[in-house]
Design an enzyme around this catalytic site. Structure first.
Site, short mmCIF file in Angstrom:
data_model
loop_
_atom_site.label_atom_id
_atom_site.label_comp_id
_atom_site.label_asym_id
_atom_site.label_seq_id
_atom_site.Cartn_x
_atom_site.Cartn_y
_atom_site.Cartn_z
N GLU A 76 10.26 16.72 14.49
CA GLU A 76 10.63 16.53 13.09
C GLU A 76 9.85 17.50 12.21
OE1 GLU A 76 11.58 12.73 10.36
OE2 GLU A 76 9.55 12.77 11.17
N LYS B 143 0.87 -1.17 0.00
CA LYS B 143 0.00 0.00 0.00
C LYS B 143 0.91 1.23 0.00
CE LYS B 143 -1.57 3.05 2.04
NZ LYS B 143 -1.47 4.54 1.76
N GLU C 209 10.18 1.96 10.47
CA GLU C 209 11.20 3.00 10.26
C GLU C 209 10.47 4.32 10.36
OE1 GLU C 209 13.02 5.90 8.86
OE2 GLU C 209 13.03 4.93 6.89
N CYS D 299 13.91 11.56 6.51
CA CYS D 299 13.79 11.31 7.95
C CYS D 299 15.14 11.30 8.65
CB CYS D 299 13.05 10.00 8.20
SG CYS D 299 13.66 8.61 7.26
#
Length: 464
Positions: free
Chosen positions: A371, A170, A245, A279
């Site tokens: 982040e 997906k 992750e 990231c």
């Protein structure tokens, strides 16, 4: 852009169960370039059933034959590299040279590493009076993000297939066209029907259905820590394996003995790459107090080289752009000083954010803790190495980082004390065979190389 109006399930393109669609928007000009179907739980169920049916034969396939199929897949991706790069440039907004070299080139190389591993890995070994087998986990539900659309797919699908697992993918709703190209390459490579299946759709609908499906043995997810926590909780309730992750807030630690100019310039380049949508980006630049003012000047000059619309592309969508602008406003509100860029729109059209550098950032500020996922660098002052280590380790994340020093041993000694999964020493090059993954809330498990392969294996021992 060419788009399929169905799902790739059991070796063929078939109509979606519902009629809802997802518009694919080019973030450079904000124009709709295609539409793909928005899959639902019925589509996911069909895909999982196909993967489950294909599992016994694929798991029993000799590793050398699996390796041959992965080699064929790598070759098909390589043959379509330009088309892949152009598609990623259109749906993600990545500058074409970057899309060609990194977005398309890197995952093709990674696919090749797993073709080699499938052929050479010891799936069986003797341990005393036992024979130990490494066997596929089963059906893998792979949920991938938009920031590196092909790379993240390959990072999950290639090792899963090498291990003998079957897969339902997906992909992110912002970049589904790349996933469809990958499905075409799988088909052209001659993988058996049902071994790989693709369902496009929204995360809260198709993604959730995949994570919850009782026919999935392992969920591999890359994305935000918040969503990763929900997937982990769902999988844990079903005693289902996960590979996660997640987010990062990586520190770029410049020790006093380092080449300051090089460290700053490479550090800024690292964050501006992919418009900050990485990231593992080194978004916190830690500089000794005695070199801080010089570092600010260097970072300001470095950021000015990254022209919007040329070297720096847009963010993926309007929501991301506003999110990053909100963080820039928050930084100013908490007392940080903008020395480059800022929240104002650099171009009239497109989801762009100007390359931004903050000075006078303190470790507890929001922009130093959360982040941002945009082209924003925060320069933080430290007094000594212990202070630098405290700041570097002082977030909930631990995905990546960098250390610079005049002596390699000095950098390594500092890096060994960092709570993070991967550290670049003096600008060390990316290694597609080295494990990638995080400590703390940056995730569970590893990708790439042998460590990435073993995520999709389970162990059986026979005693004689």
């Amino acid at each position: 852009m060419k788009a399929h109006d169905g799902m790739y399930i059991d070796g063929a393109w078939r109509a979606a169960a519902g009629r809802d669609g997802i518009a694919v928007v080019n973030p450079v000009d904000e124009q709709v370039i295609a539409e793909v179907p928005a899959g639902n739980a019925e589509d996911i169920d069909a895909a999982v059933r196909a993967a489950r049916a294909a599992l016994p034969a694929w798991a029993a396939t000799a590793p050398a034959e699996r390796a041959a199929k992965l080699t064929a897949l790598r070759d098909r991706l390589a043959a379509r590299k330009d088309e892949i790069a152009e598609t990623i440039a259109a749906e993600l907004g990545a500058p074409l040279p970057f899309a060609q070299a990194v977005q398309a080139g890197l995952p093709i190389a990674v696919a090749g590493t797993y073709a080699e591993l499938a052929a050479t890995y010891a799936f069986e070994e003797k341990v005393g009076n036992s024979t130990v087998y490494q066997e596929p986990v089963g059906v893998v539900g792979a949920i991938t993000p938009w920031n590196y659309p092909l790379h993240q797919i390959v990072n999950k699908v290639a090792p899963a297939l090498a291990a003998g697992c079957t897969v339902v993918l997906k992909p992110a709703e912002d970049t589904p066209l790349t996933a469809q190209l990958f499905a075409e390459a799988v088909h052209e490579a001659g993988l058996p029907a049902g071994v790989f299946n693709l369902v496009t759709g929204l995360g809260p609908v198709a993604g959730q259905a995949l994570a919850e499906h009782e026919g999935v043995d392992l969920v591999s997810f890359t994305g935000s820590t918040a969503v990763g926590k929900r997937i982990g909780a769902t999988a844990g309730a079903a005693v289902k394996r996960v590979a996660l992750e997640l987010g990062g807030k990586s520190a770029n630690v410049i020790l006093p003995s380092a080449d300051l100019a090089k460290a700053v310039n490479v550090g800024v380049a690292n964050v501006m790459s992919n418009s900050g949508q990485t990231c593992s980006a080194w978004t916190r630049m830690l500089v000794h107090a005695g070199q801080y003012d010089e570092a600010v000047e260097l970072a300001t000059a470095a950021a000015a080289k990254y022209t919007v619309g040329d070297r720096v592309g847009p963010l993926v969508n309007a929501k991301q752009r506003e999110r990053v602008r909100g963080y820039i406003d928050t930084g100013v509100g908490e007392g940080a000083r903008i020395v480059a860029g800022g929240p104002d729109a650099p171009l009239e059209r497109g989801y762009y954010v100007a390359p931004t550098v903050f000075a006078d950032v303190t470790p507890e500020m929001t922009i130093a803790q959360e982040e941002i996922f945009g082209p924003v660098v925060s320069l933080i002052k430290y007094e000594d190495e212990d202070d630098a280590l405290r700041i570097a380790n002082g977030t909930v994340y631990g995905l990546a980082g960098a250390v610079w020093a005049g002596d390699e041993a000095e950098a390594v000694a500092f890096a060994r004390r960092m709570d993070t999964g991967q550290v670049d020493i003096n600008g060390g090059r990316f290694n597609p065979l080295a494990p990638f993954g995080g400590y703390k809330q940056s995730g569970v498990g590893r990708e790439l190389g042998v460590h990435g392969l073993t995520e999709y294996l389970q162990t059986k021992s026979l005693q004689f």
